[in-house]
Write a protein that holds these residues in place. Structure first.
Motif, short mmCIF file in Angstrom:
data_model
loop_
_atom_site.label_atom_id
_atom_site.label_comp_id
_atom_site.label_asym_id
_atom_site.label_seq_id
_atom_site.Cartn_x
_atom_site.Cartn_y
_atom_site.Cartn_z
N SER A 22 0.84 -1.19 0.00
CA SER A 22 0.00 0.00 0.00
C SER A 22 0.88 1.25 0.00
N THR A 23 0.26 2.38 -0.29
CA THR A 23 1.01 3.63 -0.39
C THR A 23 1.22 4.25 0.99
N PHE A 24 2.45 4.40 1.38
CA PHE A 24 2.82 5.18 2.56
C PHE A 24 4.27 5.60 2.40
N GLU A 25 4.59 6.73 3.02
CA GLU A 25 5.91 7.34 2.81
C GLU A 25 6.90 6.89 3.88
N LEU A 244 -5.73 6.50 15.50
CA LEU A 244 -6.70 7.10 14.59
C LEU A 244 -7.10 8.48 15.11
N THR A 245 -7.00 9.49 14.27
CA THR A 245 -7.43 10.84 14.61
C THR A 245 -8.24 11.41 13.46
N ASN A 294 -7.00 10.38 9.81
CA ASN A 294 -5.59 10.06 9.73
C ASN A 294 -5.28 8.82 10.56
N LEU A 295 -4.59 7.88 9.94
CA LEU A 295 -4.15 6.67 10.62
C LEU A 295 -2.63 6.71 10.72
N GLN A 312 -1.41 7.10 6.92
CA GLN A 312 -2.30 7.03 5.76
C GLN A 312 -3.57 7.81 6.07
N THR A 313 -4.24 8.30 5.03
CA THR A 313 -5.55 8.91 5.20
C THR A 313 -6.61 7.91 4.76
N ILE A 314 -7.70 7.86 5.53
CA ILE A 314 -8.77 6.90 5.25
C ILE A 314 -10.11 7.60 5.37
#
Length: 348
Positions: A22-25, A244-245, A294-295, A312-314
């Protein structure tokens, strides 16, 4: 050049590359965008065997910007963009490529910083059209097709502190060109960013976040699966914390430590940790109100210190089909489709 024509073998999608994720930096990264040495050849067989040798004198080669497509470069007039929506741009039979199959060789030196000692070093290629071979310091790293997907290779065994040499051979057409055939512009080159990044030997390998939403109660829940990369169970006793926020929400966290039960020795899938977070009342995502949360995922060493963090953003949403209607968050929707490809009128 490899003895086997992997670009004409449908059974070979790639080798040497890391599994998709998955996409994450990753925070510690170095961009490889910019000027590379470049030379174009009419077909793969024209590429000299010395193309990947670090000692090759490429000072008389032209320079080209990465990312870009050489089909849009006025200094490479031999190749042009091709637009087609019905016919293939050449007359051959699957899986063979045309006699003239333009091939571009990219070369540049890279510097591995001192701070990356004992780190895992990965190269990320966001998109290469159509397929390519990657060499580092004269050693073959791998091969890849799937020109619209990112590809990563582990360079750790092949690089050293200081200056290193990268060579990439890009072939314009392959057997995958037949299944990529649609109403689009055909190009060639490295068309998305290239970068290096470093992680510890124990690292966040993949994140699978699956949010759910119940429209009647407006409550959300989140299942997260975090995969870790390691060697010989070196990640044992490491921990993972997920937080999670989002709008109107107090931070919700869950943390666990990696035990032996998290490993899958028979199937070789490596360590994984599962998390369930009841999000409570949330604002749902829709095209009209694209509310995102935001996770954050943190990797903790056995002492509890954070050694890696990413996010990641969900969005929370419910998608169902009832009574032959597509419902998003209990609301029927109509979809207006647009056929959109990655395209720029200046760079391709």
């Amino acid at each position: 050049m490899a003895a086997d024509k992997h670009w004409e073998n449908p059974e070979v999608l790639g080798y040497g590359r890391l599994p998709p994720r998955s996409t994450f930096e990753h925070k510690d990264s170095i961009s490889l965008n910019g000027q590379w040495r470049f030379r174009r050849f009419a077909f793969p067989a024209d590429v000299p065997s010395s193309w990947s040798h670090p000692a090759l004198n490429d000072s008389d080669w032209q320079t080209i910007e990465v990312p870009s497509l050489w089909t849009m470069n006025p200094e490479v007039p031999e190749d042009q963009p091709i637009y087609t929506n019905v016919l293939m741009p050449y007359k051959t039979e699957l899986p063979f490529t045309p006699t003239i199959n333009p091939t571009g060789v990219y070369r540049r030196n890279i510097t591995i910083p001192k701070r990356w000692k004992d780190k895992r070093v990965v190269i990320y290629l966001g998109g290469v059209e159509n397929c390519f071979y990657l060499y580092c310091n004269g050693k073959e790293i791998g091969f890849s097709k799937d020109c619209r997907l990112p590809t990563e290779f582990d360079l750790t065994p092949y690089v050293h502190e200081g200056e290193n040499q990268l060579s990439i051979q890009v072939i314009r057409f392959s057997d995958s060109s037949y299944i990529e055939d649609q109403d689009q512009w055909w190009h060639a080159g490295i068309h998305r960013e290239v970068r290096l990044y470093a992680t510890d030997p124990v690292h966040i390998k993949d994140i699978f976040a699956r949010p759910g939403y119940e429209p009647s109660t407006q409550r959300g829940h989140l299942n997260v699966e975090v995969s870790l990369g390691d060697h010989n169970r070196s990640s044992l006793n490491h921990g993972v914390r997920v937080t999670l926020t989002g709008p109107g929400m107090k931070a919700k966290s869950s943390e666990t430590t990696l035990g032996k039960a998290a490993f899958y020795p028979v199937v070789g899938k490596g360590p994984k940790l599962q998390f369930e977070i009841p999000a409570g009342k949330v604002k749902p995502w829709s095209a009209e109100t694209p509310v995102l949360y935001n996770l954050q995922v943190e990797l903790l060493n056995p002492s509890g210190k954070t050694v890696e963090t990413t996010q990641q953003t969900i969005g929370f949403r419910d998608i169902r089909i009832e009574n032959r209607e597509l419902l998003i968050n209990d609301q029927p929707v109509l979809i207006r489709g647009v056929n959109r490809h990655d395209h720029c009128d200046k760079t391709g």
